[in-house]
Design a protein around this motif. Sequence first.
Motif, PDB file in Angstrom:
ATOM      1  N   PHE A  34      -6.541   6.167   1.849  1.00 38.25           N
ATOM      2  CA  PHE A  34      -5.154   6.458   2.213  1.00 38.25           C
ATOM      3  C   PHE A  34      -4.316   6.721   0.970  1.00 38.25           C
ATOM      4  O   PHE A  34      -3.533   7.675   0.912  1.00 38.25           O
ATOM      5  CB  PHE A  34      -4.585   5.283   3.011  1.00 38.25           C
ATOM      6  N   VAL A  35      -4.481   5.895  -0.047  1.00 35.31           N
ATOM      7  CA  VAL A  35      -3.738   6.096  -1.287  1.00 35.31           C
ATOM      8  C   VAL A  35      -4.123   7.419  -1.939  1.00 35.31           C
ATOM      9  O   VAL A  35      -3.274   8.168  -2.442  1.00 35.31           O
ATOM     10  CB  VAL A  35      -3.992   4.919  -2.253  1.00 35.31           C
ATOM     11  N   VAL A  40      -2.958  13.225  -3.201  1.00 37.64           N
ATOM     12  CA  VAL A  40      -3.347  14.647  -3.118  1.00 37.64           C
ATOM     13  C   VAL A  40      -2.282  15.455  -2.392  1.00 37.64           C
ATOM     14  O   VAL A  40      -1.927  16.572  -2.801  1.00 37.64           O
ATOM     15  CB  VAL A  40      -4.713  14.779  -2.425  1.00 37.64           C
ATOM     16  N   LEU A  41      -1.753  14.892  -1.292  1.00 38.92           N
ATOM     17  CA  LEU A  41      -0.704  15.599  -0.565  1.00 38.92           C
ATOM     18  C   LEU A  41       0.543  15.772  -1.428  1.00 38.92           C
ATOM     19  O   LEU A  41       1.211  16.809  -1.375  1.00 38.92           O
ATOM     20  CB  LEU A  41      -0.363  14.845   0.717  1.00 38.92           C
ATOM     21  N   GLY A  42       0.877  14.771  -2.211  1.00 39.67           N
ATOM     22  CA  GLY A  42       2.013  14.908  -3.113  1.00 39.67           C
ATOM     23  C   GLY A  42       1.800  16.002  -4.134  1.00 39.67           C
ATOM     24  O   GLY A  42       2.720  16.759  -4.457  1.00 39.67           O
ATOM     25  N   LEU A  43       0.554  16.087  -4.639  1.00 43.31           N
ATOM     26  CA  LEU A  43       0.245  17.133  -5.606  1.00 43.31           C
ATOM     27  C   LEU A  43       0.312  18.509  -4.964  1.00 43.31           C
ATOM     28  O   LEU A  43       0.820  19.472  -5.552  1.00 43.31           O
ATOM     29  CB  LEU A  43      -1.152  16.889  -6.200  1.00 43.31           C
TER      30      LEU A  43
END
Length: 432
Positions: A34-35, A40-43
């Motif tokens: 999850f972390v 990855v989504l933030g990137l």
Amino acid sequence: MNRRRQVFVHMPDFSGLPFGPNGLTLLEVLIALFVLIVAVLGLISVIPLAARGVEEAVKADRTQVCGLTGMYTLASREILSQADGMKHRICSPYAWADVLLRPMVPTTNTPLDARQGYAIDPWLIAQTAEYYLNGNNQVIDPGFQYLDRFPYRPPVTSPGDDWYWPELTLKRVTLLAPMSLHQGVVAQKGMWLRVFRAEDDLATGDPLDGSDRPTLIFNFGGGTRPLRAGAHGHYSWLATVSSEDPPDPQRGNLLPLQGPRRYRLAVVVFHKRSLLTPVQYDGIGPSGQPTTEEPAPETPPERTVVATVLGSVTGTVTLKLVVPPARSGYLENIPAGTWVMLTGWNPIWDRAVHEWYKVISVGEVYTEGVNVVREITAIGREWPIDPTTGWCLRDRASAEYRDFNGDGQFPDVQVCLFDGVVGVYWTTMEVF
């Protein structure tokens, strides 16, 4: 006789630790995943923002190149010297009189009235020439009269309307060679296209093969050899010019022919400028009667609104744009970062004032009584609102402030809105 030696290995006790000797638990793996997914989504979310930033940087760079090129063009070609009658006459094909046209300056070296500001816009004039003029210099569309001013006068109004002051608009002009009007406009269409439009955004075609690079498109000009690289031409410019000289005590607003004259010059850069004009959608046919062939859009690319000045401090002005419900579309498409032109009347110098301001904040559209309202904040030159010397709209008879847009407040100014303005570069230029 062989003896066997027994070796005892002491194993640690894992019973008190949060995990056993065999690794992580399933819950811990899920938390770690999850972390990782969040990271990855933030990137990934940063990539579009970075692309947007690069796009805005490229847009700003091309805007600056186009604007500075326009300013250098006006200086190097001495267009302003031509405009004020010292060298050549500057002509408008939209102000008809006598046989051909009434030039802004009737003859060479005729004094120029400083109250008559103008917008040098040959590209729009050349692009729309075929809509109003035929090869015999005959007007084929009465709508030509609406394009005589900048911004153009909407066909739904008549001169003298409180919300629209033709006296505060600029004369839209072009430069012509000594030839007939139609020949001059059409023959110089290609030249004005190259002078008043930036061609650094090169046009490319689809690659012949999936592994090839895009191919550059060339302009052949009807021949077999390429003349120049093709370009999209999304960036174009025009210039607004107004006098900075005070009235002469003996000559009034007539500028002297000898000696330098100072002009407030602004080069206005457009991105994907709309060439849609009232000539194309004004609802008036060749007979002069209303038609319904092409209804006018709700948001014309050039439009004027009477606004109430809510405050003007250190170059920041807050305006309340007020329009009737029939013109509610005039308040659409006003993004932050665009530019507007404020116009008013200087009672001391007895002439119109035209200043460009950058919009930094835009409010929501709402209704106030019977009117549609939107507030904006813009920055630019200091705009005086003093009742005696301010540049706002005044009663034509008493020269005092009064309410022109019906919101019960004053002073008012006329705000000129344009679609696609991405930059304005101005300077005070001396012309000899």
